[in-house]
Design a protein around this motif. Structure first.
Motif, PDB file in Angstrom:
ATOM      1  N   THR A 169       2.580   7.572  -3.960  1.00 13.91           N
ATOM      2  CA  THR A 169       2.229   6.387  -3.451  1.00 13.91           C
ATOM      3  C   THR A 169       3.471   6.275  -2.117  1.00 13.91           C
ATOM      4  O   THR A 169       4.594   6.733  -2.252  1.00 13.91           O
ATOM      5  N   TYR A 170       3.161   5.344  -1.467  1.00 15.65           N
ATOM      6  CA  TYR A 170       4.074   4.960  -0.228  1.00 15.65           C
ATOM      7  C   TYR A 170       3.828   3.502   0.053  1.00 15.65           C
ATOM      8  O   TYR A 170       2.707   2.967   0.299  1.00 15.65           O
ATOM      9  N   HIS A 171       5.044   2.870   0.244  1.00 20.04           N
ATOM     10  CA  HIS A 171       4.863   1.193   0.660  1.00 20.04           C
ATOM     11  C   HIS A 171       5.450   1.002   1.995  1.00 20.04           C
ATOM     12  O   HIS A 171       6.511   1.551   2.281  1.00 20.04           O
ATOM     13  N   TRP A 226      -0.222   3.110  -0.168  1.00 20.11           N
ATOM     14  CA  TRP A 226      -0.843   4.089   0.074  1.00 20.11           C
ATOM     15  C   TRP A 226      -1.057   4.932  -1.342  1.00 20.11           C
ATOM     16  O   TRP A 226      -1.106   6.254  -1.182  1.00 20.11           O
ATOM     17  N   ALA A 227      -1.264   4.476  -2.361  1.00 23.56           N
ATOM     18  CA  ALA A 227      -1.260   5.075  -3.595  1.00 23.56           C
ATOM     19  C   ALA A 227      -2.479   6.210  -3.573  1.00 23.56           C
ATOM     20  O   ALA A 227      -3.730   5.750  -3.249  1.00 23.56           O
ATOM     21  N   GLN A 228      -2.283   7.192  -4.022  1.00 27.81           N
ATOM     22  CA  GLN A 228      -3.405   8.204  -4.430  1.00 27.81           C
ATOM     23  C   GLN A 228      -3.738   8.400  -5.724  1.00 27.81           C
ATOM     24  O   GLN A 228      -2.568   8.682  -6.559  1.00 27.81           O
ATOM     25  N   TYR A 229      -4.695   8.598  -6.098  1.00 31.56           N
ATOM     26  CA  TYR A 229      -5.173   8.729  -7.817  1.00 31.56           C
ATOM     27  C   TYR A 229      -5.981  10.105  -7.725  1.00 31.56           C
ATOM     28  O   TYR A 229      -7.005  10.297  -7.343  1.00 31.56           O
ATOM     29  N   ARG A 230      -5.871  10.446  -9.221  1.00 33.59           N
ATOM     30  CA  ARG A 230      -6.842  11.507  -9.688  1.00 33.59           C
ATOM     31  C   ARG A 230      -7.143  11.312 -10.990  1.00 33.59           C
ATOM     32  O   ARG A 230      -6.121  10.997 -11.817  1.00 33.59           O
TER      33      ARG A 230
END
Length: 321
Positions: free
Chosen positions: A296-298, A304-308
């Motif tokens: 993630t990035y704030h 910008w969270a990325q999930y799997r």
């Protein structure tokens, strides 16, 4: 740092039904009878992309750029899907209706304004799959979800992020891509159910991706464009809360995620919930697979969270395939 943002916005038991429909007999997405152990070892993972604005494919210095590249390479080189089904924040239909793109190839939709001219010349080669689209329509109907096949282009919620993750020159997707709409609704339950309805496709090598943003407030975008990019308090608190909810035991996940939408900071993080609903689709499609935030990035009013969800194929499948 960020060059621009657009003003954008349990598997179902259908094998017997579908296998008796002529258009699905002997097709490339069969519905075989499989044991639970076989299903768990062969199904694809599910992803949620925080896709960014149409500038993401041009801003190679943005921290999200190499992350999306890495996720794309993970998908093409390890997951190796037979097709991709994507749910974007930028396509909503009705309160109780879903649309499915049934075209062989989709034009691009430039659903943004105020950007440099070359943004409106962007290309993203893709191929659809009418057979897969038809199968999705049948599946949704059997799940009690009204669905219609239509001709529609790909919105930038798909092609902007995909241009980075699946660069046509360096890491092409090379499999069919079918886009499915969201409901025009902020109901977590409806979108979780939507994901559950299509989850069985994972057992047939189809990858499901939800594309949105984990925090998305364009009203407060000036804090990013005119400031130093320091995240606003709700950007951090909501993104953290979403991660905690996604990563709980899957049997508790739907309720925990729905509760996130009722937090006091929820309407700050998402004045409109369209960019949050795709993660509910992804979590629903994951069923009893665990979710994990991979990055993630704030910045300002964005996260910008990325999930799997689910596991990557075992290492031995890389050498055997």
């Amino acid at each position: 740092m960020f060059l621009g943002i657009a003003l954008y916005i349990s598997p179902l038991a259908l094998e017997d039904i579908i296998s008796n429909i002529p258009q699905f007999q002997n097709n490339k997405y069969p519905s075989p009878k499989m044991t639970s152990s076989e299903k768990s070892s062969t199904k694809t993972p599910v992803y949620f992309f925080s896709h960014g604005g149409p500038s993401v494919q041009y801003n190679k210095e943005h921290p999200a750029y190499p992350v999306l590249q890495q996720i794309g390479e993970e998908i093409t080189q390890r997951v190796k899907p037979k097709a991709v089904v994507v749910f974007s924040a930028h396509w909503q239909r009705g309160q109780d209706e879903i649309l499915v793109n049934k075209d062989d190839e989709a034009e691009l939709i430039y659903d943004f304004y105020g950007f440099p001219d070359h943004y409106y010349q962007a290309k993203y080669p893709n191929k659809g799959d009418p057979d897969l689209a038809s199968k999705i329509l049948v599946t949704l109907s059997e799940a009690g979800i009204s669905a219609t096949g239509v001709s529609r282009g790909l919105d930038h919620g798909v092609w902007s992020g995909f241009s980075v993750a699946f660069d046509p020159e360096t890491n092409p997707l090379n499999v069919p891509l079918v886009q499915v709409s969201l409901f025009k609704s902020e109901s977590p339950a409806k979108h979780y159910a939507l994901g559950r309805a299509v989850s069985f496709l994972r057992e047939q090598g189809v990858l499901i991706i939800g594309a949105g943003m984990s925090v998305h407030n364009l009203r407060d975008l000036s804090s990013l464009l005119q400031g130093d990019g320091k995240p606003l308090p709700y950007t951090v608190s909501f993104d953290d809360a979403l991660r905690e909810a996604v990563e709980v035991d899957p049997k508790d996940r739907e309720g925990k995620m729905a509760a996130v939408c009722k937090r006091t900071d929820a309407k700050q993080a998402h004045p409109h919930m369209d960019h949050l609903m795709p993660v509910f689709v992804a979590a629903g499609a994951a069923y009893d697979d665990w979710g994990k935030q991979t990055w993630t990035y704030h910045e300002g009013s964005l996260a910008w969270a990325q999930y799997r969800f689910g596991n990557l194929p075992p290492a031995q499948s890389l050498t055997s395939s």
